[in-house]
Design an enzyme around this catalytic site. Structure first.
Site, short mmCIF file in Angstrom:
data_model
loop_
_atom_site.label_atom_id
_atom_site.label_comp_id
_atom_site.label_asym_id
_atom_site.label_seq_id
_atom_site.Cartn_x
_atom_site.Cartn_y
_atom_site.Cartn_z
N TYR A 270 46.96 15.88 -12.75
CA TYR A 270 45.77 15.28 -13.36
C TYR A 270 46.25 14.22 -14.33
O TYR A 270 46.99 14.52 -15.29
CB TYR A 270 44.93 16.32 -14.11
CG TYR A 270 43.86 15.63 -14.93
CD1 TYR A 270 42.86 14.90 -14.29
CD2 TYR A 270 43.87 15.65 -16.32
CE1 TYR A 270 41.90 14.21 -15.03
CE2 TYR A 270 42.92 14.97 -17.06
CZ TYR A 270 41.94 14.25 -16.40
OH TYR A 270 41.00 13.56 -17.12
N GLY B 63 -9.06 4.64 1.82
CA GLY B 63 -8.74 3.79 2.97
C GLY B 63 -7.98 2.53 2.56
O GLY B 63 -7.91 2.18 1.38
N GLY C 155 -0.92 6.70 -0.43
CA GLY C 155 -1.18 7.87 0.43
C GLY C 155 -0.30 9.06 0.08
O GLY C 155 0.75 8.92 -0.54
N LEU D 123 0.85 -1.20 0.00
CA LEU D 123 0.00 0.00 0.00
C LEU D 123 0.88 1.25 0.00
O LEU D 123 1.63 1.49 0.94
CB LEU D 123 -0.91 0.00 1.23
CG LEU D 123 -1.76 -1.26 1.42
CD1 LEU D 123 -2.76 -1.06 2.56
CD2 LEU D 123 -2.48 -1.64 0.13
N ALA D 124 0.79 1.99 -1.08
CA ALA D 124 1.70 3.14 -1.24
C ALA D 124 1.03 4.31 -1.94
O ALA D 124 1.67 5.10 -2.62
CB ALA D 124 2.93 2.70 -2.02
N ARG E 115 2.15 15.01 6.00
CA ARG E 115 3.03 15.53 7.05
C ARG E 115 4.52 15.57 6.66
O ARG E 115 5.33 16.12 7.39
CB ARG E 115 2.84 14.70 8.34
CG ARG E 115 1.54 15.04 9.05
CD ARG E 115 1.23 14.04 10.14
NE ARG E 115 0.78 12.76 9.58
CZ ARG E 115 0.60 11.65 10.28
NH1 ARG E 115 0.87 11.64 11.57
NH2 ARG E 115 0.17 10.55 9.71
N TYR F 121 42.29 15.93 -23.76
CA TYR F 121 41.09 16.40 -24.46
C TYR F 121 41.45 17.53 -25.41
O TYR F 121 42.05 18.53 -25.01
CB TYR F 121 40.09 16.90 -23.41
CG TYR F 121 38.74 17.27 -23.92
CD1 TYR F 121 37.99 16.40 -24.73
CD2 TYR F 121 38.16 18.49 -23.56
CE1 TYR F 121 36.73 16.74 -25.18
CE2 TYR F 121 36.88 18.84 -24.00
CZ TYR F 121 36.18 17.96 -24.81
OH TYR F 121 34.93 18.30 -25.25
C1 UD1 Z 1 -2.89 1.84 9.43
C2 UD1 Z 1 -3.81 0.83 10.09
C3 UD1 Z 1 -3.51 0.80 11.59
C4 UD1 Z 1 -2.05 0.47 11.82
C5 UD1 Z 1 -1.15 1.45 11.05
C6 UD1 Z 1 0.27 1.00 11.11
C7 UD1 Z 1 -5.94 0.77 8.87
C8 UD1 Z 1 -7.33 1.26 8.81
N1 UD1 Z 1 -5.19 1.20 9.87
O1 UD1 Z 1 -3.22 3.11 9.98
O2 UD1 Z 1 -4.33 -0.18 12.24
O3 UD1 Z 1 -1.75 0.50 13.21
O4 UD1 Z 1 -1.53 1.50 9.66
O5 UD1 Z 1 1.13 1.99 10.57
O6 UD1 Z 1 -5.51 -0.01 8.04
N2 UD1 Z 1 -2.91 3.80 1.85
C9 UD1 Z 1 -3.29 3.65 0.54
N3 UD1 Z 1 -4.55 4.02 0.18
C10 UD1 Z 1 -5.43 4.52 1.05
C11 UD1 Z 1 -5.04 4.66 2.39
C12 UD1 Z 1 -3.77 4.29 2.77
O7 UD1 Z 1 -2.51 3.18 -0.29
O8 UD1 Z 1 -6.54 4.82 0.63
C13 UD1 Z 1 -1.55 3.41 2.24
C14 UD1 Z 1 -0.73 4.59 2.72
O9 UD1 Z 1 0.01 5.14 1.65
C15 UD1 Z 1 0.19 3.94 3.73
C16 UD1 Z 1 -0.60 2.76 4.26
O10 UD1 Z 1 -1.64 2.52 3.33
O11 UD1 Z 1 1.38 3.45 3.16
C17 UD1 Z 1 -1.22 3.03 5.62
O12 UD1 Z 1 -2.09 4.12 5.53
P1 UD1 Z 1 -2.21 5.18 6.67
O13 UD1 Z 1 -3.26 6.16 6.31
O14 UD1 Z 1 -0.88 5.69 7.04
O15 UD1 Z 1 -2.79 4.25 7.84
P2 UD1 Z 1 -2.74 4.54 9.36
O16 UD1 Z 1 -3.77 5.54 9.71
O17 UD1 Z 1 -1.36 4.80 9.77
CA CA Z 2 -3.34 7.73 8.56
#
Ligand code: UD1
Ligand code: CA
Length: 454
Positions: free
Chosen positions: A363, A78, A11, A8-9, A15, A384
């Protein structure tokens, strides 16, 4: 059991306050996501599906791997929604979900998790968190069985006191994903489709929830801001320093030592402060590295000594050679056994023979220098002509006097001698002396200039 990886990447990483997508921020010079892709590759999965969104194009261009498949999540609704986007591409029995922003993750923890699951169970990687703020809490019943995961923002005060947290890493049977992902709702504090809500659905389906503990908190620590990025960078470098010391290197200060690639060391190596190693670096036994040196892809032989403030790039330095202080060894340099390159010397695409010396201020580029050659201070190979590069060849035992200009292409045969201050434009044969400078005249009765009246 065949395994698909889902990373999952997508986001934004708000921050980080950055134009660069969060997962491309580097640890040890390599994007965080690349670390994850490399780690999961150790599990030999069917495929690695990377869910991208923010900066998708840039992320795709910046990360390489085998069997990578990119899945675009247009809107970040999510973690559950993110996995849903990858679902049509999954072929294995189990999907191992990992996060793109936990760069220190180790394959051993993932293997332990995979070993604990089968197609009838749901595996969670959990960790004891010193500060669980913001993390999902693992809720267990009186018998210790996992009941659900509650996100920080949705937790009751009692649940907030739980210190066992969700790392976000899960091993989930594909069949369960197909059946239950569409059942997730976004009726929660963040209005998101939480992957974590799948646990309760899995229990209702009669699956067993199993859990494995991560090796350490650092290993699964996510990066949300640059402070955490720096903390993980230091932890990563601490591990590199420990590995180097374990392998036989003494470090003047393990906290002032950085490996941004891979480093292999022999026994009794000494590395002074502020050494930075990029790419693939290999040091033999008894190599000594002075303070403030930088290396990119080097092979350094036994007993070689690199003195302070030296930069070496794509080069080979053979046994017992001495380099520096303040030397710049550029790509394609090969310094022979026992050779010496001293202060303010730059070399490029040069083979320096055994025992040969370039001690000061020179050199030497596009050159082939035999054994036992002495190149005096201030020697320049003029390689050169403004359009093409040309080669300088010196046979064994050649002596180049100080402040000489060698205009390439040029061939100076074995045993030849070039007088100091020469501009050499013609080849020199064996044992000849080349003098390429104006003859000195001493003028008698010279009248010194006198000051003019204004
Ligand atoms: C998530 C977990 C939480 C856990 C934490 C660990 C859920 C609902 N929560 O929370 O239980 O303790 O990770 O770090 O799963 N991402 C997507 N698409 C989205 C949302 C997120 O690709 O729509 C990716 C983000 O880029 C990130 C990862 O998923 O790499 C986690 O997302 P993030 O929003 O950071 O989750 P947390 O709120 O930290
Ligand atoms: Ca988050």
């Amino acid at each position: 059991m065949q395994v698909d990886i889902v990373v999952l990447a997508a986001g934004k990483g708000t921050r980080m306050r950055s134009q660069l997508p969060k997962v491309l921020h580097p640890i040890a010079g390599t994007p965080m996501l690349q670390h994850i892709v490399n780690t999961v590759a150790e599990l030999s999965p069917l495929a690695t599906h990377v869910v991208i969104g923010h900066g998708a194009e840039k992320v795709r261009e910046s990360v390489l791997g085998e069997h990578l498949s990119w899945v675009v999540q247009a809107e970040q609704l999510g973690t559950g929604h993110a996995v849903m986007q990858a679902l049509p591409n999954l072929r294995g029995d189990i999907a191992l979900v990992v996060l793109g922003d936990t760069p220190l993750l180790k394959a051993s923890s993932l293997k332990a998790l995979l070993d604990s699951v089968n197609t009838q169970s749901y595996g969670l990687l959990t960790v004891e968190s010193a500060d669980p703020t913001g993390l999902g809490r693992i809720v267990r019943d009186a018998n210790g069985n996992v009941q659900k995961i509650v996100e920080h923002k949705d937790a009751t005060p009692e649940q907030l006191a739980i210190t066992e947290t969700n790392t976000g890493i899960m091993a989930i049977p594909r069949q369960l994903l197909e059946k239950c992902l569409p059942m997730l709702s976004s009726n929660n504090a963040q209005g998101e489709y939480y992957l974590t809500d799948l646990i309760e659905l899995a229990i209702a389906e009669g699956l067993q929830i199993v859990s494995a503990k991560a090796g350490s908190e650092m290993e699964v620590q996510g990066v949300n801001n640059r402070v955490q990025l720096a903390t993980l960078e230091r932890e990563y470098q601490r591990q590199q320093a420990e590995a180097a010391m374990t392998a036989g290197a003494s470090l003047a200060d393990p906290q002032r030592f950085d490996v941004r690639g891979s480093l292999s060391v022999g026994n009794d190596v000494f590395i002074d402060i502020n050494a930075v190693f990029h790419g693939e670096c290999v040091l033999g036994d008894n190599v000594s590295i002075g303070p403030n040196c930088t290396f990119y892809n080097v092979v350094i032989g036994d007993g070689a000594e690199i003195l302070a403030n030296t930069v070496v790039e794509d080069a080979r330095i053979d046994a017992r050679a001495t380099v520096g202080p303040f030397a710049r060894i550029r790509p394609g340099t090969h310094l022979g056994e026992g050779s010496k390159v001293g202060n303010f010397v730059e070399t490029k695409k040069t083979l320096l023979g055994k025992g040969s010396k370039i001690n000061h201020l020179s050199y030497v580029g596009d050159a082939e220098v035999g054994d036992g050659v002495n190149i005096g201070a201030g020697t320049i190979t003029c390689n050169y002509d403004g359009v093409n590069k040309h080669k300088t060849v010196m046979g064994g035992g050649v002596f180049i006097g100080s402040n000489s200009t060698l205009v390439a292409p040029i061939d100076i045969a074995a045993g030849a001698f070039v007088a100091a201050g020469s501009t050499v434009t013609n080849n020199v044969s064996d044992n000849q002396l080349a003098v390429g400078r104006a003859r000195q005249r001493n003028i008698d009765g010279w009248n010194k200039p006198t000051k003019k009246d204004k």
